[in-house]
Design a protein around this motif. Structure first.
Motif: not given
Length: 631
Positions: A319-320, A323, A340, A347, A349, A352
């Motif tokens: 996930s990282k 992201s 999302t 996730s 995020l 971000f």
């Protein structure tokens, strides 16, 4: 009290309120001690101890039906229904499930794992009860986060219309897996009142701000007080409009108040909503003071300090990886927007969000809305990336079909948690997305072998392709390969031959490449040469490669950590048939036609036969007899 001796919740009816308070303390201590070893959903369960005690004191389970939405908060219910002695196996292979399970107990009347289903299930039960002319209470327990899901609104609307007898418990702890979003969350926080009060509030604010020097500060200081006044003056108006009789809000940690209000609700005809205010993590300071909800679901931890006990791991989580690449892409592509459905933390995020807050949208538990919102963005020449777990993408299938693929819009779907996920079990395994997406025209489906290829897939999606693309990535940590300096375009539908071999072809992708590689090395000791192919494009297939392989006469083994029915291997068989190759020797390995329970992924892979030993066995079964004999 020895909680492992509890067999039925009926004993609660003989306890005084003081005794129930003592029992609540013992249950909290039990949960904190047991989950320190096994991990699990600690915060949600610490928050519903008194509520669950009150429910089982006032109702007759299983005759009365208590339904837990999502199921994250069902541990106390499990203790009170005779399962405390199984907590040492919680969420482990062949052990106690972290969610309600009908095969565990007659008291688990509704199986869950996904959000916002309890009200619809309760409505079905109410209709069945009334048609059969039976008499029992139906009590769905739903959180403020789950109530933001569209399905919950649909059910509220229908229940209020039909006026069925039902007691809905709204467990309002002001936080689900992530901070709640949306108008309903605001309504629950302030219970918006009539226009007359809003006007008065605005006039009061205007007057305060005109006070010299201190007006602005005083206005901010009184904001919470004004909101609390409004909450007190007109509670429950929203639910009354839906046709419910509203009780509350009531302190969810006051057993007497809970029992009293449940008593009122039981005497009321038609649908009732009891609004209960609880504190997530109640009774354990690290969980109580957890602003980012990291104690919602935890691994093992040290009780004294709350320090997490985590094994040393190398590499970033998948996930990282995704992201971080989105952050990089956003600096070059101003039209990149990330969406999302309530999974900013899951996730990964947060980075971000911190760098591009105006370009990340958490829409709450609303997968259908998230998917069609992405389509709307794409229709206006934006490039949306929908970060969504595989198991939750299932809830937006029609939106992918109708709003994205049919119109061939430029939406990138990042399918997180693809494959087996472990402790959350059958409701969360991401093994269905290939089968349900593969039949949709216009979509590209791919999965990488490592982080660099994953970054190339995102680059290809952003820069070189027009139309919907789905990028699968698993739970857990990536391989830790050294990042390469430059991204590159991946030709759509082109596979990568990792090693040449004359005897047999293995087609696979993602995490199962490692299993195939190990099997290939083992077989090489016996002179069997395997051609290993990274089939990174699940759709479209590499037709050129396949035709060459078919013409060579080499047998083919496909491997996927996904459902065999309708999966990648099926697509290879379909292509062989459609291309007129009727005598090709093809075998498939993957998830059989069944739901897979919870447990460590290693055990689950063994259960479904995705092991190195089984790959070796399948390869040997494909080989001609003379090759086996010689080698």
């Amino acid at each position: 009290m020895d909680l492992t001796k509890i067999k039925s919740p009926s004993f609660l009816k003989g306890l005084t309120e003081d005794e129930l308070e003592v029992l609540a303390f013992e249950i909290r201590r039990f949960l904190i001690e047991e989950l320190a070893v096994t991990g699990g959903h600690l915060g949600p369960n610490l928050g519903v101890v008194e509520l669950t005690l009150a429910l089982h004191s006032e109702f007759r389970s299983p005759e009365d039906k208590i339904l837990f939405d999502v199921g994250h908060q069902s541990y106390v219910h499990k203790i009170l229904t005779g399962r405390a002695d199984a907590f040492k196996t919680l969420r482990q292979y062949k052990g106690l499930s972290g969610f309600p399970k009908v095969n565990e107990s007659k008291h688990d009347v509704w199986e869950t794992g996904h959000s916002s289903t309890s009200l619809s299930g309760a409505m079905g039960m109410a209709v069945a009860r009334d048609l059969k002319k039976q008499s029992y209470h139906i009590v769905p327990v739903i959180g403020d986060g789950a109530l933001t899901g569209g399905m919950a609104f649909e059910a509220l609307n229908h229940i209020g219309h039909e006026k069925k007898d039902m007691i809905v418990i709204l467990n309002d702890n002001e936080m689900s897996i992530a901070n709640n979003v949306g108008a309903l969350h605001q309504a629950l926080g302030r219970m918006r009142s009539a226009a007359k009060y809003n006007k008065a509030k605005q006039e009061l604010e205007w007057l305060i701000k005109r006070i010299p020097a201190v007006g602005g500060v005083l206005a901010n200081a009184t904001e919470r007080l004004k909101d609390s006044m409004k909450y007190f003056m007109v509670p429950g108006m929203l639910f009354e409009e839906f046709g419910f009789t509203y009780f509350g809000p009531v302190d969810g940690h006051d057993i007497k108040a809970l029992k009293d209000h449940i008593g009122f609700a039981k005497k009321t005809n038609g649908p009732v909503l009891l609004h209960v205010i609880t504190k997530k993590g109640k009774g354990y300071l690290p969980a109580e003071t957890d602003e980012k909800d990291k104690w919602h679901g935890v691994g093992p931890y040290k009780i004294e300090s709350g320090e997490k006990i985590t094994p040393e791991i190398s590499g970033l989580s998948w996930s990282k990886v995704v992201s971080d690449e989105l952050i990089s892409q956003a600096s070059f592509h101003q039209n990149l927007v990330v969406i999302t459905p309530a999974m900013i933390l899951g996730s990964k995020l947060e980075g971000f969000q911190n760098k591009y807050p105006e370009r990340l949208f958490d829409v709450g538990i609303a997968e259908q809305h998230a998917t069609t919102m992405a389509a709307g963005l794409a229709s206006q020449n934006m490039k949306p990336f929908l970060a969504i777990y595989s198991t939750f993408l299932q809830r937006a299938y029609d939106q992918v079909l109708h709003d994205i693929c049919r119109v061939k819009l430029n939406v990138i779907i990042g399918i997180d948690r693809s494959g087996l996920v472990g402790a959350d079990g059958e409701t969360h395994h991401g093994v269905f997305d290939i089968a349900f997406l593969r039949s949709l025209p216009n979509i590209i489906i791919m999965m990488s072998k490592d982080e660099n290829e994953c970054r190339d897939m995102i680059e290809t999606s952003m820069q070189y392709h027009q139309g919907p693309i789905a990028i699968r990535y698993p739970r857990g940590n990536a391989l830790g390969v050294e990042p390469k300096q430059h991204r590159q375009q991946l030709p759509i539908g082109e596979w990568e031959v990792l090693s040449k071999g004359e005897d047999v072809v293995i087609l696979t992708f993602g995490p199962t490449i490692a299993l195939a590689e190990e099997a290939k090395v083992y077989l090489a000791q016996y002179g069997i040469k395997v051609e290993l192919v990274n089939a990174r494009f699940i759709k479209p297939l590499d037709e050129t490669y396949l035709k060459n392989a078919f013409n060579s006469g080499k047998p083919i083994l496909t491997i996927e950590e996904a459902m065999l029915v309708g999966g990648f291997g099926s697509s290879v068989l379909e292509f062989a048939e459609a291309s007129g190759y009727s005598n090709i020797n093809i075998k498939r390995m993957g998830i059989p036609d069944q739901f897979i329970e919870h447990g460590d992924v290693e055990y689950l892979l063994e259960e479904v036969g995705l092991t190195v030993a089984n790959i070796v066995q399948e390869v040997q079964s494909l080989l001609p007899t003379h090759i086996k004999r010689v080698r």
